[in-house]
Design a protein around this motif. Structure first.
Motif, PDB file in Angstrom:
ATOM      1  N   LEU A 160      39.586  23.804   4.726  1.00 43.51           N
ATOM      2  CA  LEU A 160      39.092  23.454   6.144  1.00 43.51           C
ATOM      3  C   LEU A 160      38.733  24.666   6.668  1.00 43.51           C
ATOM      4  N   ASN A 161      39.265  25.632   6.838  1.00 39.03           N
ATOM      5  CA  ASN A 161      38.670  26.961   7.316  1.00 39.03           C
ATOM      6  C   ASN A 161      37.255  27.464   6.913  1.00 39.03           C
ATOM      7  N   GLU A 162      36.883  26.754   5.755  1.00 34.78           N
ATOM      8  CA  GLU A 162      35.463  27.249   5.322  1.00 34.78           C
ATOM      9  C   GLU A 162      34.631  25.937   5.511  1.00 34.78           C
ATOM     10  N   ASN A 222      53.370  21.070  -7.225  1.00 35.01           N
ATOM     11  CA  ASN A 222      52.590  22.465  -6.562  1.00 35.01           C
ATOM     12  C   ASN A 222      53.268  22.526  -5.134  1.00 35.01           C
ATOM     13  N   ASN A 223      53.608  23.794  -4.845  1.00 32.63           N
ATOM     14  CA  ASN A 223      53.977  24.156  -3.602  1.00 32.63           C
ATOM     15  C   ASN A 223      53.072  24.863  -2.576  1.00 32.63           C
ATOM     16  N   ASP A 224      51.785  24.632  -3.077  1.00 35.35           N
ATOM     17  CA  ASP A 224      50.705  25.373  -2.100  1.00 35.35           C
ATOM     18  C   ASP A 224      49.675  24.448  -1.900  1.00 35.35           C
ATOM     19  N   ILE A 225      49.922  22.919  -1.874  1.00 31.52           N
ATOM     20  CA  ILE A 225      48.774  21.960  -1.527  1.00 31.52           C
ATOM     21  C   ILE A 225      48.408  22.063  -0.026  1.00 31.52           C
ATOM     22  N   ILE A 226      49.279  22.255   0.854  1.00 28.98           N
ATOM     23  CA  ILE A 226      48.863  22.245   2.316  1.00 28.98           C
ATOM     24  C   ILE A 226      48.110  23.454   2.656  1.00 28.98           C
ATOM     25  N   SER A 227      48.572  24.528   2.017  1.00 31.92           N
ATOM     26  CA  SER A 227      47.814  25.942   2.246  1.00 31.92           C
ATOM     27  C   SER A 227      46.520  26.050   1.508  1.00 31.92           C
ATOM     28  N   ARG A 256      55.959  29.353   3.377  1.00 29.60           N
ATOM     29  CA  ARG A 256      55.584  30.547   2.953  1.00 29.60           C
ATOM     30  C   ARG A 256      54.084  30.719   2.677  1.00 29.60           C
ATOM     31  N   TYR A 257      53.539  29.894   1.949  1.00 25.62           N
ATOM     32  CA  TYR A 257      52.269  29.933   1.438  1.00 25.62           C
ATOM     33  C   TYR A 257      51.161  29.789   2.881  1.00 25.62           C
ATOM     34  N   ILE A 258      51.423  28.728   3.523  1.00 26.41           N
ATOM     35  CA  ILE A 258      50.917  28.398   4.857  1.00 26.41           C
ATOM     36  C   ILE A 258      50.888  29.632   5.657  1.00 26.41           C
ATOM     37  N   LYS A 259      51.893  30.214   5.899  1.00 36.77           N
ATOM     38  CA  LYS A 259      51.901  31.623   6.589  1.00 36.77           C
ATOM     39  C   LYS A 259      51.019  32.667   6.091  1.00 36.77           C
ATOM     40  N   LYS A 260      51.108  32.735   4.724  1.00 35.07           N
ATOM     41  CA  LYS A 260      50.172  33.857   4.078  1.00 35.07           C
ATOM     42  C   LYS A 260      48.810  33.376   4.333  1.00 35.07           C
ATOM     43  N   VAL A 261      48.416  32.343   4.066  1.00 34.30           N
ATOM     44  CA  VAL A 261      47.050  31.845   4.188  1.00 34.30           C
ATOM     45  C   VAL A 261      46.433  31.969   5.357  1.00 34.30           C
ATOM     46  N   ILE A 262      47.247  31.642   6.277  1.00 32.30           N
ATOM     47  CA  ILE A 262      46.807  31.995   7.872  1.00 32.30           C
ATOM     48  C   ILE A 262      46.498  33.398   8.130  1.00 32.30           C
ATOM     49  N   GLN A 263      47.637  34.227   7.777  1.00 29.22           N
ATOM     50  CA  GLN A 263      47.445  35.808   7.695  1.00 29.22           C
ATOM     51  C   GLN A 263      46.290  36.401   7.253  1.00 29.22           C
ATOM     52  N   GLN A 264      46.106  36.016   5.798  1.00 27.35           N
ATOM     53  CA  GLN A 264      45.139  36.521   4.996  1.00 27.35           C
ATOM     54  C   GLN A 264      43.716  36.103   5.287  1.00 27.35           C
ATOM     55  N   ASN A 265      43.575  34.919   5.607  1.00 24.73           N
ATOM     56  CA  ASN A 265      42.269  34.348   6.051  1.00 24.73           C
ATOM     57  C   ASN A 265      42.019  34.754   7.675  1.00 24.73           C
ATOM     58  N   ASN A 266      42.874  35.324   8.120  1.00 27.62           N
ATOM     59  CA  ASN A 266      42.667  35.697   9.645  1.00 27.62           C
ATOM     60  C   ASN A 266      42.314  34.377  10.234  1.00 27.62           C
ATOM     61  N   ILE A 267      42.820  33.254  10.143  1.00 30.15           N
ATOM     62  CA  ILE A 267      42.723  32.067  10.850  1.00 30.15           C
ATOM     63  C   ILE A 267      43.015  32.049  12.273  1.00 30.15           C
ATOM     64  N   ARG A 268      41.929  32.099  13.113  1.00 25.22           N
ATOM     65  CA  ARG A 268      42.362  32.393  14.513  1.00 25.22           C
ATOM     66  C   ARG A 268      43.348  31.706  15.314  1.00 25.22           C
TER      67      ARG A 268
END
Length: 404
Positions: free
Chosen positions: A362-364, A351-356, A392-404
């Motif tokens: 954690l954000n929740e 899997n290439n999305d474990i960290i994301s 790439r997934y990390i960047k996407k999840v930060i943007q999509q979830n609006n992680i401050r």
């Protein structure tokens, strides 16, 4: 209409002999920053410095590196500026690191820490000074220490040689008052001279459980009437150092934080490293934040990620909680995952999305104020396809979830 309503409300309050309600002042400032950090290790710094003969060369390399960090959506760099009893900055206590310009104790051609601080400020990044307090050298050969290294001076002094312990590597003795004073002075030096946002300690404390490391000091303690058993006394030594560092930081600049990143298994910290982490996170005056290294997947047999993060959430009371994440495992078999579950062993490989997904979890999770990624080279290595996809997934999840 709104103004009329406010006037009528005020008049009614006055007629009733009441005062308008006042908003209560917060008892302490609210830190709105959700920390999204990456560790930049000494060997990664060494690689950045390599070939940079001038401060301008290094400034260019650092700005490029920090821009990459920011492009992922991160806001903090935690740079390892004292990996051993050496320094990537101007110090009165420690020689220039051999990982800085090739030879321990050499001339400081330029000040890497100051240049990194300048670059971070220009790019709107937080910067933390990462220190290994007790480690002197990665080798056991004292001849590799510079003549100006305090550990070498102590080793050559019969009255002070017990301040240093040698087995496969060289360490300071955590039971020594002189060692504690040196660590505190080293931290004070950084906080006084450099505009860092935090002092960050790694997970290395007592380097051994052997009795010989502090036999002399423990004997003196018992002879003076001390009643603690050896393990409890060692934990007290480490806690006293931690508390002294915290107090020193706050004395100089209360806005600078002090945090520690221990391994995630609390019992191992307590029993083999003599680090009473539970005390540090439930009593005031030890740390501003704790960042356990939960370097495991969701299916790890002993420390599955979600349960381990929740256990830390439940334990931490007196400081902020961040979580360290293992980007370095991307694309790799996880030998610590399980003895018999292949899906756990191959979780990071398949899997290439474990960290994301861990970042999303954690954000929740209430009470978690951010995460740290290990480490910079995996964040930016385009040749590592698994890590690059994960980023790439990390960047996407930060943007999509609006992680401050």
């Amino acid at each position: 209409m709104k103004k009329v309503f406010i006037c009528l409300l005020s008049a009614l309050l006055l007629l009733g002999g009441c005062e308008a309600p006042r908003q209560e002042e917060p008892t302490e400032p609210v830190n709105a920053i959700y920390v999204k950090a990456v560790w930049l290790s000494y060997y990664e710094l060494e690689s950045l410095i390599s070939g940079c003969e001038t401060d301008k060369d290094f400034e260019k390399a650092v700005k490029s590196a920090f821009k990459e960090v920011k492009s992922v959506g991160l806001n903090t760099v935690t740079v390892q500026v004292r990996p051993c009893a050496d320094a990537f900055y101007k110090s009165e206590y420690f020689p220039v690191s051999k990982y800085c310009f090739g030879v321990q104790g050499s001339e400081l051609k330029y000040d890497p820490l100051q240049i990194m601080i300048n670059a971070a400020q220009q790019l709107g990044l937080r910067i933390e000074a990462w220190i290994n307090p007790y480690r002197v050298s990665q080798s056991s050969d004292i001849n590799e220490l510079s003549e100006g290294n305090i550990a070498k001076k102590w080793l050559n002094d019969e009255n002070k040689k017990s301040n240093v312990y040698i087995n496969d590597k060289i360490y300071f003795n955590p039971a020594s008052d002189e060692v504690r004073k040196l660590i505190v002075n080293g931290v004070k030096e950084i906080v006084s001279n450099y505009a860092v946002d935090a002092i960050h300690f790694d997970d290395y404390f007592y380097p051994t459980t052997d009795k010989d490391i502090d036999e002399k000091e423990y004997g003196e303690y018992k002879d003076s009437g001390g009643e603690l058993d050896l393990d409890s006394w060692r934990r007290e030594n480490v806690s006293e150092m931690v508390k002294s560092v915290y107090s020193a930081v706050k004395e100089i600049n209360p806005s600078v934080e002090f945090g520690i990143s221990p391994q995630s298994k609390v019992s191992a910290n307590y029993g083999t490293l003599y680090a009473d982490v539970e005390r540090w996170v439930t009593e005031d005056g030890f740390v501003d934040y704790i960042c356990p290294q939960i370097y495991f997947g969701f299916y790890n047999e002993v420390q599955p990620f979600t349960r381990t993060a929740k256990d830390w959430q439940d334990m931490v009371k007196s400081c902020k909680l961040y979580v360290g994440l293992a980007l370095y495992k991307s694309g790799q078999e996880d030998e610590f995952a399980s003895n018999d579950q292949s899906y756990a062993i191959n979780e990071f490989k398949d899997n290439n999305d474990i960290i994301s997904r861990q970042i999303s979890y954690l954000n929740e999770l209430n009470g978690v104020g951010g995460f740290y990624i290990f480490s910079y080279s995996y964040l930016t290595d385009a040749d590592n396809e698994s890590a690059a996809e994960e980023v790439r997934y990390i960047k996407k999840v930060i943007q999509q979830n609006n992680i401050r």
